[in-house]
Write a protein that holds these residues in place. Structure first.
Motif, mmCIF file in Angstrom:
data_model
loop_
_atom_site.group_PDB
_atom_site.id
_atom_site.type_symbol
_atom_site.label_atom_id
_atom_site.label_comp_id
_atom_site.label_asym_id
_atom_site.label_seq_id
_atom_site.Cartn_x
_atom_site.Cartn_y
_atom_site.Cartn_z
ATOM 1 N N MET A 25 66.622 -24.090 72.026
ATOM 2 C CA MET A 25 65.437 -23.430 72.573
ATOM 3 C C MET A 25 64.790 -24.245 73.681
ATOM 4 O O MET A 25 64.122 -23.683 74.559
ATOM 5 N N THR A 26 64.969 -25.556 73.664
ATOM 6 C CA THR A 26 64.263 -26.429 74.614
ATOM 7 C C THR A 26 65.188 -27.166 75.576
ATOM 8 O O THR A 26 64.715 -27.944 76.400
ATOM 9 N N LYS A 68 57.276 -30.587 69.627
ATOM 10 C CA LYS A 68 58.399 -30.264 68.735
ATOM 11 C C LYS A 68 58.199 -30.888 67.359
ATOM 12 O O LYS A 68 58.557 -30.292 66.329
ATOM 13 N N GLY A 87 54.379 -17.478 71.327
ATOM 14 C CA GLY A 87 53.719 -18.762 71.579
ATOM 15 C C GLY A 87 53.929 -19.722 70.428
ATOM 16 O O GLY A 87 54.121 -19.285 69.284
ATOM 17 N N PHE A 88 53.897 -21.019 70.722
ATOM 18 C CA PHE A 88 54.210 -21.974 69.658
ATOM 19 C C PHE A 88 53.170 -21.964 68.538
ATOM 20 O O PHE A 88 53.453 -22.352 67.413
ATOM 21 N N GLN A 96 64.153 -24.346 81.121
ATOM 22 C CA GLN A 96 63.957 -24.418 79.675
ATOM 23 C C GLN A 96 63.292 -23.132 79.217
ATOM 24 O O GLN A 96 62.305 -22.694 79.816
ATOM 25 N N GLU A 97 63.824 -22.528 78.151
ATOM 26 C CA GLU A 97 63.180 -21.324 77.641
ATOM 27 C C GLU A 97 61.814 -21.653 77.053
ATOM 28 O O GLU A 97 60.869 -20.889 77.175
ATOM 29 N N PHE A 98 61.728 -22.815 76.408
ATOM 30 C CA PHE A 98 60.453 -23.283 75.857
ATOM 31 C C PHE A 98 60.253 -24.725 76.300
ATOM 32 O O PHE A 98 61.037 -25.615 75.933
ATOM 33 N N ASP A 99 59.212 -24.954 77.075
ATOM 34 C CA ASP A 99 58.949 -26.275 77.642
ATOM 35 C C ASP A 99 58.050 -27.072 76.694
ATOM 36 O O ASP A 99 56.859 -27.264 76.942
ATOM 37 N N TRP A 100 58.643 -27.541 75.579
ATOM 38 C CA TRP A 100 57.900 -28.298 74.575
ATOM 39 C C TRP A 100 58.308 -29.763 74.639
ATOM 40 O O TRP A 100 59.509 -30.093 74.637
ATOM 41 N N ALA A 142 58.166 -17.046 68.100
ATOM 42 C CA ALA A 142 58.407 -18.075 69.119
ATOM 43 C C ALA A 142 58.080 -17.549 70.512
ATOM 44 O O ALA A 142 57.460 -18.254 71.330
ATOM 45 N N HIS A 143 58.473 -16.322 70.789
ATOM 46 C CA HIS A 143 58.192 -15.746 72.112
ATOM 47 C C HIS A 143 56.703 -15.462 72.294
ATOM 48 O O HIS A 143 56.208 -15.433 73.430
#
Length: 488
Positions: free
Chosen positions: A53-54, A79, A131-132, A70-74, A128-129
């Motif tokens: 995911m990241t 994380k 928001g975290f 990155q699909e999720f910029d965490w 997840a889509h």
């Protein structure tokens, strides 16, 4: 009745033990195995999926240029909070699970706990889509429902497990933890690479829902309420557990005795120590192998599963050996718990230190695999010990010890995320050194505090004392009557 005496009885079923379907208690073990398979596959899947995911993916833009997205910029801290969020809810239902399992039936609570977790897993991609924050909320809710599972299973064993089979029944079921961990890590890496990370949650969640239906239809609270158990097997279980078919009494747990017991606190420290090391590797090993050891995602998933595959294979062996040592009277129950648990902790301390010091892909992974594998023998100590101290309070005892273990589950991803912000080798060494030190603390504490005997504060011990007093009182009255008759 101890393990040796109960082993002399027979359940009257003329079939070898491997034909588990001929014995209802082992049908329960089989389904409990897959219950714990789901418990951990649904817990671990995010540890692998979050890497996909990241990760930076190569993309080609419409103008022909190549870039990375990155699909999720965490970052590593975010994380860490996401990975630990499962335990935010998990910690609140440990004691509740142990308490309500006595009232409602451990089988129902266990089934609902896993079933709801499986349903929520299907919603994870949507969260997840969104928001975290939503992802954290869903994972925390999953933890809330899954938190009842370990306390409930001890309530089930207290009704179904003869003392001479206690270690093996519990450890066979618990081996589902590591089989589920292995399968989840292997399958999650493959699914994330081939179908996309969302399918990690869809497939594992669907399997959990199917298990829920089977469990609720087949498993009963106790032998007395199972319509398909043979009379001889039911009588065998009741005789070894020294209880009648009446049952159903309200359980009043001796809270003061529990909270002031040295044996209980030794068990708590041991459980915390094992789970600190276990959760450190469970949540961080895929990231460590991917970012620091530079393995590809799919390879990292496969290699992360290896230690748990070894532990799952060893757990049934360790449980059989623990029971055998008691049945043959090679060791007392206390000695079995002490030697298996502390020997494992000492080995884990050594191999974690060596692996951290070397910190090279092959030797470090070998040391980690041996350390995790040795944990199978520790589970024959602290994980079964609740049933020795007080079978009727075993669910509550498991709830207490697992509450402290959950603190380890909350802290380890956060601590590891803070310590490994840049992913350097020295940062990861610190993570492994901390785990080794906590193993050593658990070893020393459990060695001096462990007991494998029924405790004087337990419900069972008090019941036996009251029965003895009643019998002694009756005999006293009979003797007094005889003396008066002789005088007359």
């Amino acid at each position: 009745m101890d393990a040796t005496e109960s082993s002399k009885l027979s359940d009257g079923i003329n079939a070898p033990m491997w034909m588990f379907w001929r014995r209802r208690r082992y049908v329960l073990v089989f389904l409990a195995f897959f219950g714990f398979f789901n418990v951990y596959s649904l817990r671990v899947n995010l540890s692998v999926a979050i890497v996909a995911m990241t990760e930076n993916r190569t993309v080609q833009y419409p103008n022909g240029t190549i870039g990375y997205e990155q699909e999720f910029d965490w970052d590593s801290t975010t994380k860490g909070y996401i990975l630990s969020s499962f335990f935010y809810g998990y910690i609140f239902t440990q004691l509740i699970g142990g308490y309500i399992s006595n009232a409602l039936g451990g089988n129902y609570v266990f089934g609902v706990g896993v079933g709801v977790t499986a349903g929520l897993t299907l919603l994870t991609p949507l969260a997840a889509h969104a928001g975290f924050g939503w992802l954290i909320a869903v994972r925390a809710t999953e933890g809330f429902f899954e938190g009842v599972t370990f306390p409930c299973i001890h309530a089930i064993w207290s009704n179904w497990a003869p003392p001479s089979e206690r270690s093996r029944m519990a450890t066979i079921a618990f081996s589902g933890v590591f089989t589920g961990t292995v399968a989840s890590m292997l399958l999650s890496g493959v699914l994330a690479d081939t179908l996309g990370w969302e399918w990690v949650f869809y497939i594992l969640g669907a399997f959990g829902c199917l298990w829920f239906v089977a469990w609720m239809l087949i498993v009963k609270k106790s032998p007395e309420s199972d319509p398909y158990i043979t009379t001889k097997e039911k009588e065998f279980i009741l005789a070894t557990l020294q209880r009648s078919a009446a049952g159903g009494e309200k359980v009043q747990h001796p809270w003061r005795g529990i909270l002031t017991s040295k044996a209980v606190w030794a068990l708590i420290v041991s459980s915390f120590s094992e789970n600190w090391g276990f959760y450190t590797l469970l949540t961080q090993l895929p990231t460590f192998l991917r970012d620091t050891m530079h393995f590809e995602l799919q390879a990292a998933g496969f290699l992360s599963a290896l230690p748990y595959l070894v532990m799952g294979l060893l757990l049934s062996v360790a449980g059989y050996l623990a029971d055998l040592c008691q049945i043959r009277r090679w060791l007392t129950t206390t000695q079995v718990r002490r030697y298996f648990n502390c020997g494992a902790f000492l080995a884990q301390t050594v191999f974690m230190l060596v692996g951290a010091y070397i910190l090279r892909p092959a030797p470090t992974l070998t040391c980690i695999t041996i350390a995790v594998g040795c944990g199978a023998f520790a589970w024959c100590g602290f994980a079964v010990n609740h049933l020795d101290l007080s079978p009727k309070s075993a669910g509550v005892l498991m709830g207490i010890s697992n509450t402290f273990s959950t603190v380890a589950g909350i802290l380890t991803p956060i601590v590891s995320g803070q310590l490994t912000a840049s992913g350097s080798e020295n940062e990861w060494r610190t993570v492994f050194y901390i785990a080794a030190g906590i193993y050593l603390i658990g070893c020393v504490t459990y060695w001096f505090g462990v007991s494998g005997e029924l405790q004087p504060w337990s419900i069972e011990a008090r019941e036996r004392e009251r029965e003895k007093q009643r019998q002694d009182g009756g005999q006293g009255y009979a003797n007094e009557g005889l003396v008066m008759e002789q005088k007359a």
